[in-house]
Design a protein around this motif. Sequence first.
Motif, PDB file in Angstrom:
ATOM      1  N   VAL A   1       3.043  17.468  33.585  1.00 39.94           N
ATOM      2  CA  VAL A   1       3.307  18.114  34.875  1.00 39.94           C
ATOM      3  C   VAL A   1       4.451  19.116  34.763  1.00 39.94           C
ATOM      4  O   VAL A   1       4.358  20.253  35.250  1.00 39.94           O
ATOM      5  CB  VAL A   1       3.615  17.049  35.945  1.00 39.94           C
ATOM      6  CG1 VAL A   1       4.169  17.704  37.212  1.00 39.94           C
ATOM      7  CG2 VAL A   1       2.370  16.254  36.280  1.00 39.94           C
ATOM      8  N   VAL A   2       5.534  18.723  34.108  1.00 39.88           N
ATOM      9  CA  VAL A   2       6.682  19.623  33.963  1.00 39.88           C
ATOM     10  C   VAL A   2       6.326  20.809  33.067  1.00 39.88           C
ATOM     11  O   VAL A   2       6.733  21.950  33.329  1.00 39.88           O
ATOM     12  CB  VAL A   2       7.896  18.849  33.411  1.00 39.88           C
ATOM     13  CG1 VAL A   2       9.053  19.795  33.103  1.00 39.88           C
ATOM     14  CG2 VAL A   2       8.349  17.806  34.429  1.00 39.88           C
ATOM     15  N   SER A   3       5.575  20.564  32.012  1.00 38.35           N
ATOM     16  CA  SER A   3       5.134  21.663  31.148  1.00 38.35           C
ATOM     17  C   SER A   3       4.252  22.640  31.916  1.00 38.35           C
ATOM     18  O   SER A   3       4.363  23.861  31.773  1.00 38.35           O
ATOM     19  CB  SER A   3       4.387  21.113  29.934  1.00 38.35           C
ATOM     20  OG  SER A   3       5.200  20.249  29.177  1.00 38.35           O
TER      21      SER A   3
ATOM     22  N   ILE B   1      -3.607  26.893  31.012  1.00 47.20           N
ATOM     23  CA  ILE B   1      -3.740  25.665  30.224  1.00 47.20           C
ATOM     24  C   ILE B   1      -3.218  25.871  28.811  1.00 47.20           C
ATOM     25  O   ILE B   1      -2.472  25.037  28.271  1.00 47.20           O
ATOM     26  CB  ILE B   1      -5.206  25.211  30.213  1.00 47.20           C
ATOM     27  CG1 ILE B   1      -5.644  24.794  31.621  1.00 47.20           C
ATOM     28  CG2 ILE B   1      -5.405  24.055  29.237  1.00 47.20           C
ATOM     29  CD1 ILE B   1      -7.106  24.454  31.729  1.00 47.20           C
ATOM     30  N   ARG B   2      -3.607  26.991  28.191  1.00 48.51           N
ATOM     31  CA  ARG B   2      -3.121  27.274  26.831  1.00 48.51           C
ATOM     32  C   ARG B   2      -1.609  27.433  26.810  1.00 48.51           C
ATOM     33  O   ARG B   2      -0.933  26.953  25.886  1.00 48.51           O
ATOM     34  CB  ARG B   2      -3.791  28.533  26.299  1.00 48.51           C
ATOM     35  CG  ARG B   2      -5.271  28.398  26.006  1.00 48.51           C
ATOM     36  CD  ARG B   2      -5.766  29.548  25.163  1.00 48.51           C
ATOM     37  NE  ARG B   2      -5.570  30.817  25.838  1.00 48.51           N
ATOM     38  CZ  ARG B   2      -6.478  31.395  26.623  1.00 48.51           C
ATOM     39  NH1 ARG B   2      -7.652  30.804  26.822  1.00 48.51           N
ATOM     40  NH2 ARG B   2      -6.226  32.551  27.199  1.00 48.51           N
ATOM     41  N   ARG B   3      -1.073  28.076  27.826  1.00 47.78           N
ATOM     42  CA  ARG B   3       0.375  28.272  27.897  1.00 47.78           C
ATOM     43  C   ARG B   3       1.097  26.931  28.102  1.00 47.78           C
ATOM     44  O   ARG B   3       2.165  26.699  27.524  1.00 47.78           O
ATOM     45  CB  ARG B   3       0.690  29.229  29.039  1.00 47.78           C
ATOM     46  CG  ARG B   3       2.160  29.592  29.163  1.00 47.78           C
ATOM     47  CD  ARG B   3       2.356  30.642  30.229  1.00 47.78           C
ATOM     48  NE  ARG B   3       3.751  30.885  30.465  1.00 47.78           N
ATOM     49  CZ  ARG B   3       4.520  31.646  29.706  1.00 47.78           C
ATOM     50  NH1 ARG B   3       4.003  32.218  28.641  1.00 47.78           N
ATOM     51  NH2 ARG B   3       5.788  31.825  29.995  1.00 47.78           N
TER      52      ARG B   3
ATOM     53  N   SER C   1       5.569  28.999  36.184  1.00 52.63           N
ATOM     54  CA  SER C   1       6.721  29.792  36.642  1.00 52.63           C
ATOM     55  C   SER C   1       6.984  31.007  35.765  1.00 52.63           C
ATOM     56  O   SER C   1       7.800  31.853  36.125  1.00 52.63           O
ATOM     57  CB  SER C   1       7.968  28.909  36.686  1.00 52.63           C
ATOM     58  OG  SER C   1       8.321  28.474  35.376  1.00 52.63           O
ATOM     59  N   GLY C   2       6.315  31.084  34.603  1.00 55.44           N
ATOM     60  CA  GLY C   2       6.480  32.236  33.731  1.00 55.44           C
ATOM     61  C   GLY C   2       7.671  32.167  32.805  1.00 55.44           C
ATOM     62  O   GLY C   2       8.027  33.175  32.186  1.00 55.44           O
TER      63      GLY C   2
END
Length: 271
Positions: A140-142, A50-52, A148-149
């Motif tokens: 969603v894209v974020s 979530i933070r990422r 995906s890293g």
Amino acid sequence: RLRLLTRSCIFRAFTGSGTEPWKMMQQGQLGDEQLLATGANKHQGAWSLIRRTLSIGRWPIAIMLFVDVVVTLFFALLVFAVEPRSNFPSYFDAVYFTVVTMTTVGYGDITPQSDIGKAVAILLMLVSGACAAMAVATVVVSLSAAASGTEWHPACPRSALRMLSRAARSSARSLAALACGLSSLALLLSAVVYFIEPRENIGTFAEAVWFTVATMTTVGYGDICLVTTAKYFVPVLMLLARVASGLAVGLLALGLQRAWAAAREDELEVK
């Protein structure tokens, strides 16, 4: 047995069955301390994701929040300008109505009374629906990029705005076709409601359109309710609204994902 049951419940809550650690626990190869550590790591991993997500998508998300604020204040000004003061005594009442409409809450304690006020409210419903679809697609894209890293993200508001504009342009044709289909369907259903309902309930075709759009956008002020068998069309309208909103979010998310990848490639080529 009680110890095994406790361990099973804890592990299922964090990881679920069918995983390799779950099989190790059943075979006695995973102790209590390792079990709790694994569950904690899974829990921390969710918060880290979530933070990422918020970090990677901070500029696109911030831009969408800013757009929502601008849309709210602008349409509140329009509603306040066209509606009589007896209905909207202050600008803050118009802001309150606009927020209630944009969030599809639709309390119904304040609703437009004039035809032009209802037209502005209908336009607000459509614009707010588009903004909500774009905001959900952005998150969603974020989230997908964070999962995906990838390390790349829009480095500044200008880059994020350019990416969002590219996504909107790439999805414009599909969204336009969807909007045309929904508009035609809304007019058809409005005609059905107008001809079935008695004139003392829905006096004009414009009122039928007002009811249909408020229902399809799930706002539902409640100022007009159907009294005949036409009320059985309401679940159909709600279902169509859900399908349309899902399609809109999917199209925008696809366009934004492509714009995200294109922006990343462009930046790598420049470097």
